[in-house]
Design a protein around this motif. Structure first.
Motif, mmCIF file in Angstrom:
data_model
loop_
_atom_site.group_PDB
_atom_site.id
_atom_site.type_symbol
_atom_site.label_atom_id
_atom_site.label_comp_id
_atom_site.label_asym_id
_atom_site.label_seq_id
_atom_site.Cartn_x
_atom_site.Cartn_y
_atom_site.Cartn_z
ATOM 1 N N GLN A 349 76.071 4.252 -78.116
ATOM 2 C CA GLN A 349 76.998 3.189 -78.506
ATOM 3 C C GLN A 349 78.272 3.258 -77.677
ATOM 4 O OE1 GLN A 349 76.286 0.741 -80.920
ATOM 5 N NE2 GLN A 349 78.059 -0.175 -79.918
ATOM 6 N N VAL A 350 78.693 4.489 -77.324
ATOM 7 C CA VAL A 350 79.865 4.660 -76.455
ATOM 8 C C VAL A 350 79.605 4.009 -75.099
ATOM 9 C CG1 VAL A 350 81.217 6.352 -75.153
ATOM 10 C CG2 VAL A 350 80.717 6.746 -77.573
ATOM 11 N N TRP A 351 78.456 4.353 -74.481
ATOM 12 C CA TRP A 351 78.147 3.792 -73.150
ATOM 13 C C TRP A 351 78.015 2.273 -73.233
ATOM 14 C CZ3 TRP A 351 79.872 7.950 -71.917
ATOM 15 C CH2 TRP A 351 79.305 9.190 -72.181
ATOM 16 N N THR A 352 77.406 1.787 -74.309
ATOM 17 C CA THR A 352 77.243 0.341 -74.462
ATOM 18 C C THR A 352 78.596 -0.367 -74.516
ATOM 19 O OG1 THR A 352 75.144 0.608 -75.642
ATOM 20 C CG2 THR A 352 76.300 -1.485 -75.937
ATOM 21 N N ASN A 353 79.508 0.144 -75.343
ATOM 22 C CA ASN A 353 80.801 -0.516 -75.486
ATOM 23 C C ASN A 353 81.611 -0.480 -74.192
ATOM 24 O OD1 ASN A 353 80.079 -0.958 -78.101
ATOM 25 N ND2 ASN A 353 81.609 0.358 -79.023
ATOM 26 N N LEU A 354 81.589 0.668 -73.502
ATOM 27 C CA LEU A 354 82.356 0.779 -72.263
ATOM 28 C C LEU A 354 81.787 -0.135 -71.177
ATOM 29 C CD1 LEU A 354 83.063 4.628 -72.026
ATOM 30 C CD2 LEU A 354 84.610 2.815 -72.792
ATOM 31 N N LEU A 415 87.213 -3.829 -82.194
ATOM 32 C CA LEU A 415 86.732 -2.569 -82.761
ATOM 33 C C LEU A 415 85.938 -1.733 -81.768
ATOM 34 C CD1 LEU A 415 85.609 -3.759 -86.315
ATOM 35 C CD2 LEU A 415 87.593 -2.364 -85.735
ATOM 36 N N GLY A 416 85.567 -2.322 -80.620
ATOM 37 C CA GLY A 416 84.701 -1.616 -79.666
ATOM 38 C C GLY A 416 85.278 -0.307 -79.171
ATOM 39 N N LEU A 417 86.477 -0.347 -78.610
ATOM 40 C CA LEU A 417 87.080 0.862 -78.055
ATOM 41 C C LEU A 417 87.553 1.806 -79.162
ATOM 42 C CD1 LEU A 417 89.052 -0.525 -74.985
ATOM 43 C CD2 LEU A 417 86.914 0.768 -75.002
ATOM 44 N N HIS A 418 87.935 1.262 -80.301
ATOM 45 C CA HIS A 418 88.283 2.124 -81.436
ATOM 46 C C HIS A 418 87.049 2.913 -81.878
ATOM 47 C CE1 HIS A 418 90.102 3.551 -85.118
ATOM 48 N NE2 HIS A 418 89.127 3.007 -85.821
ATOM 49 N N THR A 419 85.897 2.241 -81.917
ATOM 50 C CA THR A 419 84.645 2.919 -82.265
ATOM 51 C C THR A 419 84.325 3.999 -81.244
ATOM 52 O OG1 THR A 419 83.782 0.928 -83.337
ATOM 53 C CG2 THR A 419 82.171 2.590 -82.647
ATOM 54 N N VAL A 420 84.516 3.692 -79.964
ATOM 55 C CA VAL A 420 84.282 4.670 -78.899
ATOM 56 C C VAL A 420 85.133 5.918 -79.121
ATOM 57 C CG1 VAL A 420 84.717 5.121 -76.450
ATOM 58 C CG2 VAL A 420 83.520 3.040 -77.131
ATOM 59 N N GLN A 421 86.419 5.711 -79.359
ATOM 60 C CA GLN A 421 87.319 6.853 -79.559
ATOM 61 C C GLN A 421 86.920 7.664 -80.791
ATOM 62 O OE1 GLN A 421 91.450 6.224 -80.883
ATOM 63 N NE2 GLN A 421 92.101 7.310 -79.027
ATOM 64 N N THR A 422 86.520 6.979 -81.845
ATOM 65 C CA THR A 422 86.124 7.662 -83.079
ATOM 66 C C THR A 422 84.879 8.523 -82.857
ATOM 67 O OG1 THR A 422 87.054 5.892 -84.445
ATOM 68 C CG2 THR A 422 85.427 7.338 -85.475
ATOM 69 N N ILE A 423 83.884 7.959 -82.188
ATOM 70 C CA ILE A 423 82.639 8.705 -81.938
ATOM 71 C C ILE A 423 82.907 9.920 -81.064
ATOM 72 C CG2 ILE A 423 80.398 8.600 -80.772
ATOM 73 C CD1 ILE A 423 80.234 5.654 -81.668
ATOM 74 N N ILE A 424 83.677 9.723 -80.005
ATOM 75 C CA ILE A 424 83.965 10.826 -79.085
ATOM 76 C C ILE A 424 84.757 11.928 -79.790
ATOM 77 C CG2 ILE A 424 85.211 11.465 -76.978
ATOM 78 C CD1 ILE A 424 84.473 8.676 -75.903
ATOM 79 N N GLY A 425 85.727 11.511 -80.598
ATOM 80 C CA GLY A 425 86.494 12.504 -81.346
ATOM 81 C C GLY A 425 85.642 13.259 -82.341
ATOM 82 N N ASN A 430 87.115 13.849 -75.871
ATOM 83 C CA ASN A 430 88.279 12.968 -75.782
ATOM 84 C C ASN A 430 88.043 11.921 -74.714
ATOM 85 O OD1 ASN A 430 89.559 13.930 -73.105
ATOM 86 N ND2 ASN A 430 89.346 15.843 -74.252
ATOM 87 N N ILE A 431 88.825 10.857 -74.757
ATOM 88 C CA ILE A 431 88.702 9.765 -73.793
ATOM 89 C C ILE A 431 90.087 9.364 -73.322
ATOM 90 C CG2 ILE A 431 88.668 8.061 -75.667
ATOM 91 C CD1 ILE A 431 86.935 6.280 -73.834
ATOM 92 N N SER A 432 90.206 9.092 -72.025
ATOM 93 C CA SER A 432 91.462 8.615 -71.460
ATOM 94 C C SER A 432 91.173 7.390 -70.600
ATOM 95 C CB SER A 432 92.131 9.711 -70.612
ATOM 96 O OG SER A 432 91.303 10.072 -69.517
ATOM 97 N N VAL A 433 92.218 6.641 -70.305
ATOM 98 C CA VAL A 433 92.046 5.420 -69.528
ATOM 99 C C VAL A 433 93.186 5.290 -68.526
ATOM 100 C CG1 VAL A 433 93.257 4.063 -71.275
ATOM 101 C CG2 VAL A 433 91.742 2.907 -69.670
ATOM 102 N N SER A 434 92.853 4.808 -67.345
ATOM 103 C CA SER A 434 93.860 4.462 -66.345
ATOM 104 C C SER A 434 93.512 3.078 -65.808
ATOM 105 C CB SER A 434 93.874 5.486 -65.201
ATOM 106 O OG SER A 434 92.611 5.550 -64.550
ATOM 107 N N SER A 435 94.549 2.296 -65.525
ATOM 108 C CA SER A 435 94.301 0.923 -65.118
ATOM 109 C C SER A 435 95.382 0.441 -64.178
ATOM 110 C CB SER A 435 94.235 0.018 -66.361
ATOM 111 O OG SER A 435 93.802 -1.273 -66.032
ATOM 112 N N ASP A 436 94.993 -0.411 -63.235
ATOM 113 C CA ASP A 436 95.949 -1.067 -62.345
ATOM 114 C C ASP A 436 95.458 -2.478 -62.087
ATOM 115 O OD1 ASP A 436 93.880 -0.840 -60.475
ATOM 116 O OD2 ASP A 436 94.713 0.992 -59.591
ATOM 117 N N GLU A 437 96.041 -3.134 -61.099
ATOM 118 C CA GLU A 437 95.663 -4.526 -60.851
ATOM 119 C C GLU A 437 94.252 -4.678 -60.295
ATOM 120 O OE1 GLU A 437 97.620 -2.791 -57.267
ATOM 121 O OE2 GLU A 437 98.090 -2.930 -59.409
#
Length: 450
Positions: A349-354, A415-425, A430-437
């Motif tokens: 479910q984590v891979w699916t949401n990401l 709820l997708g990324l919240h679910t991801v964080q919950t499952i991983i925790g 843990n999960i981290s994110v980095s983003s730019d343009e």
């Protein structure tokens, strides 16, 4: 050491309590340091105290079937344990430390003192209502997922049987087709004294223009030979390797009375081969999808097992292939990648949401999706990077919050990324994110199975 009164006075829950009430509560309470993993409330145990989190974070979990479901997390300034005290009933969930934490323990006597203040009662009522609503939604979701899993298991079983039957029938038809070809070639040989089989293979594939010309030439040849349905037969003949010159050469010595029927037989056999090939591809595709769904959902498997992360990611990419049709996908996985001990269905479910989020980000203009996995000591690190334009800096810190979404109304629940964080925790990662343009990269770290 900071006094209990100073600690509680600094928390929103207790900030405006009368001094005499706060003093009585503090006299009965105690400060505790608890290490990561320590259970402070056990589901089913007797209710004897309430806890206030000063530092750290606690996890609230509940048994649902054969697994633990995380109902929520308690952070600094929040309380836990008050529901069972209000209801004077056994604990309905287990509470444990997600990290080294500092808490204040309030016994029943202090809790009852607090209930004498209407402000505390209102805050407690609001907290309890919100928490019960969250618990109900979570358990309802788990029940729906369990029912869906059972239905999927039955569907996969029922679908697998006809898919296997189709595959066997295709194999048998291919065998019969081969025998018919041998008999027909033997019969045809009586007319020209040789074997008239398939044409020799082409040295290279035809371009679109060459293929069109070959089909037109074959239609002209078939019309001249008075073969019915020339436009239907020509494409299959080209696929089988025939062209007008090869047909003319092969049938040049065949009596006129037989040539038309033999040319039609060649075309029909080529069409049958083409249909058989398509049936075979379809049957194999159905069988592959059945396998992928069973592997993806871990049907008929233990709730927690040693999971091969790469298999889950590959199966997810197959299931989301339709959403990635305009996306260039690259994969890079270490050959010696550790396995992860976790609920396989939840990890998928984590891979699916990401991956689904990345596909949505690149839906309009396409782009590239890069997925990699490697070992980092006793951890497995998975990176999912896309070129979907990135997340605006002003909302980057909120993307894991429940019900927060950057999608248009009606296109995302948040709820997708919240679910991801919950499952991983839940599995200790843990999960981290980095983003730019340019795009966004999610980095998931999971503890390896030991």
């Amino acid at each position: 050491m900071t006094s209990t009164a100073e600690i509680l006075r600094g928390l929103p829950y207790f900030t405006d309590l009368p001094d005499d009430l706060l003093s009585r509560v503090c006299d009965a309470s105690e400060q505790l340091s608890i290490p990561e993993g320590r259970v402070i409330i056990e589901e089913g145990s007797t209710s004897e105290e309430m806890y206030v989190v000063v530092e750290g974070e606690l996890a609230v979990t509940k048994r649902s079937g054969d697994k633990n479901v995380e109902l929520g997390r308690i952070g600094p300034g929040e309380v836990v344990g008050e529901i069972a005290l209000l209801d004077q009933a056994p604990r309905t969930a287990t509470v444990s430390a997600l990290m080294n934490s500092y808490i204040v323990r309030l016994p029943v006597s202090a809790f009852e003192d607090l209930l004498s203040d209407s402000r505390v009662v209102r805050r407690m009522f609001k907290t309890v209502t919100s928490r019960l609503r969250g618990i109900e939604d979570t358990l309802r979701h788990e029940e729906r997922m369990a029912a869906l899993g059972k239905m999927a298991a039955q569907l996969m079983h029922e679908l697998n049987n006809p898919a296997a039957a189709v595959a066997r029938s295709v194999q048998e038809l291919e065998r019969i087709q081969g025998l018919l070809g041998e008999e027909a070639r033997a019969l045809a040989g009586e007319f020209w004294g040789g074997d008239f089989g398939q044409p020799p293979p082409r040295e290279h594939e035809l371009s679109a223009l060459d293929r069109s010309d070959a089909e037109s030439d074959l239609v002209t040849w078939l019309e001249r030979a008075e073969v019915p349905d020339p436009w239907d037969l020509a494409p299959a003949l080209v696929d089988a390797g025939w062209d007008a010159g090869r047909l003319d050469e092969g049938l040049s010595d065949v009596p006129e009375a037989v040539r038309r029927r033999l040319a039609r037989w060649i075309g029909l056999r080529a069409s049958a081969d083409q249909v058989l090939g398509e049936l075979g591809i379809g049957a194999r595709r159905i069988a592959e999808l059945v396998r992928v769904v069973k592997e993806y959902s871990f049907l008929d498997r233990a709730p927690i097992q040693e999971v091969d992360v790469t298999n889950g990611i590959r199966d997810t990419l197959i299931l989301l292939k339709h959403k990635l049709r305009n996306v260039e996908v690259t994969q890079s996985f270490s050959e010696d990648l550790h396995k992860v001990e976790a609920p396989g269905r939840d990890l998928n479910q984590v891979w699916t949401n990401l991956i689904d989020n990345s596909a949505d980000a690149m839906a309009e203009e396409g782009g590239s999706l890069s997925i990699s996995a490697h070992n980092d000591g006793d951890n497995v690190v998975v990176e999912v990077a896309d070129t979907g334009g990135g997340v605006p800096p002003e909302v980057a810190d909120r993307i894991f919050d429940p019900f927060f979404t950057t999608k248009e109304p009606g296109k995302g629940t948040g709820l997708g990324l919240h679910t991801v964080q919950t499952i991983i925790g839940r599995v200790g990662g843990n999960i981290s994110v980095s983003s730019d343009e340019v795009g966004t990269t999610f980095v998931v770290t999971l503890p390896a199975a030991v």
